[in-house]
Design a protein around this motif. Structure first.
Motif, PDB file in Angstrom:
ATOM      1  N   SER A  44    -106.044  -0.325  18.989  1.00  0.00           N
ATOM      2  CA  SER A  44    -105.458   0.984  19.283  1.00  0.00           C
ATOM      3  C   SER A  44    -105.399   1.797  18.012  1.00  0.00           C
ATOM      4  N   VAL A  45    -105.775   3.063  18.097  1.00  0.00           N
ATOM      5  CA  VAL A  45    -105.829   3.958  16.940  1.00  0.00           C
ATOM      6  C   VAL A  45    -105.003   5.209  17.262  1.00  0.00           C
ATOM      7  N   ASN A  46    -104.247   5.667  16.298  1.00  0.00           N
ATOM      8  CA  ASN A  46    -103.483   6.903  16.507  1.00  0.00           C
ATOM      9  C   ASN A  46    -104.398   8.115  16.321  1.00  0.00           C
ATOM     10  N   SER A  47    -105.422   8.186  17.176  1.00  0.00           N
ATOM     11  CA  SER A  47    -106.419   9.258  17.076  1.00  0.00           C
ATOM     12  C   SER A  47    -106.042  10.486  17.886  1.00  0.00           C
ATOM     13  N   GLU A  48    -104.848  10.498  18.447  1.00  0.00           N
ATOM     14  CA  GLU A  48    -104.430  11.621  19.285  1.00  0.00           C
ATOM     15  C   GLU A  48    -103.318  12.389  18.576  1.00  0.00           C
ATOM     16  N   ALA A  49    -103.581  13.663  18.319  1.00  0.00           N
ATOM     17  CA  ALA A  49    -102.555  14.530  17.721  1.00  0.00           C
ATOM     18  C   ALA A  49    -101.630  15.013  18.820  1.00  0.00           C
ATOM     19  N   GLN A  53     -97.614  19.332  13.701  1.00  0.00           N
ATOM     20  CA  GLN A  53     -97.642  18.656  12.411  1.00  0.00           C
ATOM     21  C   GLN A  53     -98.876  17.766  12.280  1.00  0.00           C
ATOM     22  N   ALA A  54     -99.272  17.143  13.372  1.00  0.00           N
ATOM     23  CA  ALA A  54    -100.418  16.235  13.324  1.00  0.00           C
ATOM     24  C   ALA A  54    -101.743  16.982  13.167  1.00  0.00           C
ATOM     25  N   TYR A  55    -101.768  18.266  13.549  1.00  0.00           N
ATOM     26  CA  TYR A  55    -103.013  19.034  13.450  1.00  0.00           C
ATOM     27  C   TYR A  55    -103.227  19.636  12.056  1.00  0.00           C
ATOM     28  N   MET A  56    -102.172  19.756  11.281  1.00  0.00           N
ATOM     29  CA  MET A  56    -102.288  20.467  10.001  1.00  0.00           C
ATOM     30  C   MET A  56    -103.286  19.845   9.026  1.00  0.00           C
ATOM     31  N   PRO A  57    -103.386  18.529   8.874  1.00  0.00           N
ATOM     32  CA  PRO A  57    -104.317  17.960   7.881  1.00  0.00           C
ATOM     33  C   PRO A  57    -105.786  17.976   8.310  1.00  0.00           C
ATOM     34  N   ILE A  58    -106.078  18.429   9.482  1.00  0.00           N
ATOM     35  CA  ILE A  58    -107.455  18.391   9.975  1.00  0.00           C
ATOM     36  C   ILE A  58    -108.360  19.194   9.037  1.00  0.00           C
ATOM     37  N   ILE A  59    -109.491  18.625   8.668  1.00  0.00           N
ATOM     38  CA  ILE A  59    -110.495  19.325   7.849  1.00  0.00           C
ATOM     39  C   ILE A  59    -111.401  20.100   8.785  1.00  0.00           C
ATOM     40  N   ILE A  60    -111.452  21.407   8.567  1.00  0.00           N
ATOM     41  CA  ILE A  60    -112.252  22.253   9.450  1.00  0.00           C
ATOM     42  C   ILE A  60    -113.550  22.717   8.795  1.00  0.00           C
ATOM     43  N   GLY A  61    -113.758  22.424   7.502  1.00  0.00           N
ATOM     44  CA  GLY A  61    -115.009  22.816   6.863  1.00  0.00           C
ATOM     45  C   GLY A  61    -114.972  22.609   5.364  1.00  0.00           C
ATOM     46  N   TYR A  62    -116.101  22.923   4.730  1.00  0.00           N
ATOM     47  CA  TYR A  62    -116.252  22.766   3.275  1.00  0.00           C
ATOM     48  C   TYR A  62    -116.914  24.027   2.727  1.00  0.00           C
ATOM     49  N   ASN A  76    -101.711  29.322  10.763  1.00  0.00           N
ATOM     50  CA  ASN A  76    -100.296  29.015  10.955  1.00  0.00           C
ATOM     51  C   ASN A  76    -100.184  28.158  12.216  1.00  0.00           C
ATOM     52  N   VAL A  77     -99.921  26.881  12.034  1.00  0.00           N
ATOM     53  CA  VAL A  77     -99.912  25.933  13.147  1.00  0.00           C
ATOM     54  C   VAL A  77     -98.457  25.618  13.505  1.00  0.00           C
ATOM     55  N   VAL A  78     -98.071  25.959  14.742  1.00  0.00           N
ATOM     56  CA  VAL A  78     -96.680  25.766  15.166  1.00  0.00           C
ATOM     57  C   VAL A  78     -96.659  25.268  16.614  1.00  0.00           C
ATOM     58  N   ASP A  79     -95.559  24.585  16.947  1.00  0.00           N
ATOM     59  CA  ASP A  79     -95.306  24.231  18.344  1.00  0.00           C
ATOM     60  C   ASP A  79     -94.705  25.456  19.032  1.00  0.00           C
ATOM     61  N   SER A  80     -95.386  25.953  20.057  1.00  0.00           N
ATOM     62  CA  SER A  80     -94.947  27.192  20.693  1.00  0.00           C
ATOM     63  C   SER A  80     -95.326  27.142  22.174  1.00  0.00           C
ATOM     64  N   VAL A  81     -95.340  28.284  22.792  1.00  0.00           N
ATOM     65  CA  VAL A  81     -95.719  28.386  24.202  1.00  0.00           C
ATOM     66  C   VAL A  81     -97.199  28.733  24.306  1.00  0.00           C
ATOM     67  N   LYS A  82     -97.738  28.533  25.489  1.00  0.00           N
ATOM     68  CA  LYS A  82     -99.171  28.755  25.671  1.00  0.00           C
ATOM     69  C   LYS A  82     -99.529  30.225  25.520  1.00  0.00           C
ATOM     70  N   ASP A  83     -98.718  31.099  26.126  1.00  0.00           N
ATOM     71  CA  ASP A  83     -99.008  32.531  26.108  1.00  0.00           C
ATOM     72  C   ASP A  83     -97.909  33.233  25.330  1.00  0.00           C
ATOM     73  N   LEU A  84     -98.256  33.751  24.163  1.00  0.00           N
ATOM     74  CA  LEU A  84     -97.272  34.438  23.329  1.00  0.00           C
ATOM     75  C   LEU A  84     -96.911  35.809  23.886  1.00  0.00           C
ATOM     76  N   ARG A  85     -97.804  36.380  24.700  1.00  0.00           N
ATOM     77  CA  ARG A  85     -97.551  37.711  25.257  1.00  0.00           C
ATOM     78  C   ARG A  85     -96.866  37.570  26.618  1.00  0.00           C
ATOM     79  N   HIS A  86     -95.728  36.896  26.591  1.00  0.00           N
ATOM     80  CA  HIS A  86     -94.959  36.698  27.809  1.00  0.00           C
ATOM     81  C   HIS A  86     -93.486  36.592  27.404  1.00  0.00           C
TER      82      HIS A  86
END
Length: 853
Positions: A44-49, A53-62, A76-86
């Motif tokens: 078993s691997v903790n491969s699921e964010a 907080q778990a998404y912040m260290p992800i490398i998106i490019g070089y 800016n990565v935060v726990d929020s709601v799906k639709d901010l315009r609501h």
């Protein structure tokens, strides 16, 4: 997560690269297992964010030097709601609104109680900073309305009981019809249970009226038994003889009453569903009252009543009331003889009543269902078609603050955003009617000037109705839909039609659902330039979608729920068309190309949506009635306005929703009334085995119709579905009175061979007391409905008004017109018999022989 386009451009990273990196973070593939000897280890691997907080260290490019870029450095990565315009507010506080609706056929009180039982468990599972409150629910008003309807039923029972005591003045005799009321009602409740009917406002309204019906048959039996006791028979013998004499009369009255409801049972559409339960409940109660009158009433008469010689001397109150009734009967006797001597005048009065009925039916304001005060108001906010979410959120706060300050308002909840960019919804719960002292309609009118002073948006308020037919979701209660094959012509004429209707004094809150003035930024792509850089149209569309559409790029799965990972530009980079200048695309050789090098943008006007009705483009114009204006007056005003402005034939207008259902009902009303008359004529013809006598009984109906329509006009009440039900019930009541007279007269003619004049005269005099008792009982049962002012009273008032007015007028006229019509039709019947009688001629055979020679 809100992306910073400048950081992405520095590392030459596209939005799709970010999406792919995020999607690759969550891996749901099996990892396998390890085995050694008799042991097995699952990998078993903790491969699921599972959170931001778990998404912040992800490398998106070089970058070109090989330095990596983590997601937290570009977004800016935060726990929020799906639709901010609501946004949702409850009493001016931020809230998440959960709207719960009961399933079809579910009991609303049981549903709300089940939800309330779950709330403590739900509250215990939430953080202490969060509160779970019920802001609006219907059971409080439903319970109040049911309580008021129950009180109305009790008052009706008490009034009917007083009528019986007033006329009989003998507690033993009065006990017979008094007992018939609860026995009939309890038996009706049992049948309702077997038929799976609910005890609601409609059924309670039927039971309130039926109180006046269930005593009628028992009163007829009791009055006839007492007459035989006064003539010297013993109570037992009088019960047997009296019940037998009137059994056919009671059966006829019951069958006629049920026949009245047959057309109602066959009605189609929503109105048919509405009145069917009402009609069946009444029919069941009437059948039960017949059984009680022919079984329980004679038995109680035999046991409770005393012989004439055993009756004690009457007290002064009895003698005083008897003198009063004797004087009333003497006055009727004198006036009846005067009328019988002037039959032509009486017939002219009857004909005038018939024509007056037609005139009143034409002029009486007509409606669909009574407008109710359910204790709730809904509001629909519509801002400018280019209004942003921030603007709509501020307007929502302003409106809620203003409405919450009204003394009649208990709570206000509302929301905006989501799929409605320039719209919002409000739900207003009012205080109990006894506490606020004014109706929901008066509160709407009180708030109207204040809400109109808030610029930049329009709020329309309307009281919630229990019954509202289909139609589109609109800000007003009624809809008029325009359709055309040509959308351009439709959009050209819609403002003219709307402006014309807005000037009609019978209408208020005229509005449209047309949204064709929104602003858009139109991106014009230079395809040649894009091709030189190896950039495709799909690449551009994908880029714009990732940047500005709050796109879901991954899913977080939890044991009890799942959450979307939403990606888009940070709010400060998506506030104007100039934001497009910060967008770069990756060319075929890996270089970065500004979007502005291959495309230009310009401002234009665009429709936010195109509505359809059926297969054609449509625009819905909604409206409310001005105070004191009936629905028929409003619809006629719309038709006149459409004709005045000369709308082209390419545009077709039609009423929808409640207005459409009302128009359909209006077209069916004359047919329904005619069907009722024909049904009654056929049933009466079968019962009397005559084509003439049913006309005598039906002649009582015009006076009842005049009384009902005059009462509706006097109390400024529309002729609606509930009033129409009252007319049908009124038909049954007044016909019962005529049947009592006609049955006695026919029996007297057959048994004693007396003249029709003497037979109908004796019938009128002898049946005067039971007719007066039954009519007064029905009238007093209707009065609590007519004058009720509690919760839900608006639905019951037209029924009581129609029945009360019709009974008063019919009682004044039919006691005189019925005997005159009986005599005329009796003569007409004899004339027809003589015409059909063969003529016998005698011929001298001698003359015949001579002629042959």
């Amino acid at each position: 997560m809100e992306l910073n386009p400048h950081v992405l451009n520095q590392y030459a990273i596209e939005f799709k690269d970010v999406r792919n990196a995020i999607a690759a973070t969550n891996s749901y593939q099996p990892q396998g297992a390890l085995e050694e000897g008799d042991k097995r280890w699952q990998l078993s691997v903790n491969s699921e964010a599972s959170n931001a907080q778990a998404y912040m260290p992800i490398i998106i490019g070089y970058n070109q030097s090989g330095a990596s870029l983590q997601l937290k450095d570009a977004a800016n990565v935060v726990d929020s709601v799906k639709d901010l315009r609501h946004a949702g507010l409850a009493n001016e506080k931020p809230a998440v609104l959960v709207l719960i609706r009961r399933a079809p056929n579910a009991n609303i009180i049981e549903t709300v109680e089940s939800v309330n039982q779950l709330l403590p468990t739900l509250q215990a599972s939430l953080p202490n900073a969060l509160d779970v409150d019920v802001m609006m629910e219907r059971t409080s008003t439903v319970r109040a309305s049911m309580h008021d309807a129950g009180e109305t039923l009790i008052i009706a029972v008490i009034l009917v009981t007083l009528v019986v005591l007033l006329f009989l003045r003998n507690w033993r005799a009065a006990l017979v019809p008094i007992v018939a009321v609860p026995v009939s009602l309890i038996a009706t409740f049992s049948m309702m249970y077997l038929l799976d009917y609910n005890l609601d406002n409609l059924s309670l309204m039927a039971l309130t009226i039926v109180v006046g019906f269930v005593v009628d048959d028992t009163i007829v039996v009791l009055e006839n038994v007492m007459r035989h006791i006064e003539n010297g028979l013993s109570p037992r013998a009088a019960a047997l003889v009296g019940a037998k004499e009137v059994s056919s009369t009671i059966l006829t009255m019951t069958l006629v009453l049920i026949a009245v409801f047959l057309p109602m049972l066959l009605m189609g559409g929503y109105v048919g569903l509405f009145v069917r339960e009402f009609a069946v409940t009444l029919a069941v109660a009437i059948i039960i009252s017949l059984i009680v009158a022919l079984t329980t009433a004679p038995m109680m008469c035999a046991q409770l009543l005393k012989s004439a010689d055993a009756i004690p001397k009457h007290n002064k109150l009895y003698q005083w009331s008897e003198r009063g009734f004797t004087a009333l009967l003497r006055g009727y006797d004198v006036s009846l003889q005067w009328v019988l001597k002037r039959p032509k005048f009486t017939m002219l009065m009857l004909l005038a009543t018939i024509f007056f009925n037609v005139y009143l039916y034409v002029i009486v304001p007509k409606g669909y269902f009574p407008e109710q005060d359910t204790g709730q108001i809904t509001g629909r906010i519509e801002g400018d078609q280019s209004a942003s979410f921030k603007v709509m959120e501020s307007k929502l706060k302003q409106y809620i603050e203003l409405i919450s300050a009204d003394p009649g308002v208990d709570s206000v909840v509302g929301f905006t955003g989501g799929g409605q960019s320039n719209r919002g919804e409000l739900f207003i719960m009012l205080k109990p009617l006894a506490d606020r002292g004014v109706t929901a309609f008066e509160i709407v009118e009180r708030l109207r000037p204040q809400i109109d002073n808030i610029p930049g948006a329009l709020l329309t308020l309307k009281p919630v109705q229990d019954i509202r037919m289909g139609g589109r979701r609109s800000r007003s209660s009624y809809e008029y839909t325009l359709q055309s094959d040509d959308l351009d012509i439709l959009r050209e004429w819609e403002p003219r039609i709307r402006n014309a209707l807005a000037k009609v004094p019978e209408l208020i809150d005229v509005d449209t659902d047309e949204q064709n003035k929104g602003i858009q930024t139109e991106l014009v792509i230079d395809r040649d330039a894009a091709a030189r850089y190896g950039i495709t149209i799909k690449q551009i569309n994908t880029l714009l979608n990732h940047a500005f559409a709050q796109r879901s790029v991954a899913t977080i799965y939890e044991p009890l729920n799942q959450y979307q990972v939403v990606m888009g530009l940070a709010a400060e980079y998506a506030q104007s068309p100039q934001s497009l200048d910060h967008i770069y695309l990756k060319s075929a050789d890996g270089g970065q190309v500004p979007l502005s090098m291959i495309a230009t943008y310009q401002q234009s006007v665009s429709g936010l949506r195109v509505e359809h009705h059926g297969l054609l483009p449509a625009i819905n114009i909604s409206f409310n009635r001005a105070p004191g204006v009936s629905l028929s007056q409003a619809t006629n005003a719309i038709k006149a306005a459409m004709e005045d402005i000369g709308v082209p034939s390419a545009i077709r207008g039609s009423f929808q929703g409640s207005a459409k259902a009302f128009k359909k009902m209006l077209d069916e009303q004359p047919i329904l009334l005619l069907a009722a008359f024909l049904t009654l004529y056929i049933v009466l013809g079968m019962l009397y085995e005559s084509l003439i006598h049913p006309l005598t009984i039906l002649s009582t109906l015009p006076s009842a119709g005049v009384g009902a329509l005059l009462a509706l006009l006097f109390f400024e009440t529309d002729f609606n579905v509930i009033a129409m039900i009252g007319i049908f019930m009124l038909i049954g009541i007044v016909m019962k009175n005529a049947i009592m007279m006609i049955d006695f007269a026919l029996a007297a003619q057959r048994q004693s061979s007396i003249t029709p004049e003497k037979a109908i005269y004796e019938a009128c005099i002898l049946r005067f007391r039971p007719i007066l008792m039954t009519s007064l009982a029905a009238l007093l049962a209707a009065i609590p409905l007519a004058i009720g002012q509690g919760d839900g009273a608006e639905m019951r008032q037209p029924l009581g008004i129609a029945i009360g007015g019709g009974l008063i007028m019919s009682q004044l006229l039919t006691l005189y017109t019925t005997p005159v019509v009986y005599l005329y039709l009796d003569k007409f019947s004899h004339w027809l018999k003589q015409l059909r009688r063969p003529v016998h001629r005698t011929t001298d055979i001698t003359n015949v022989v001579e002629d042959l020679k």
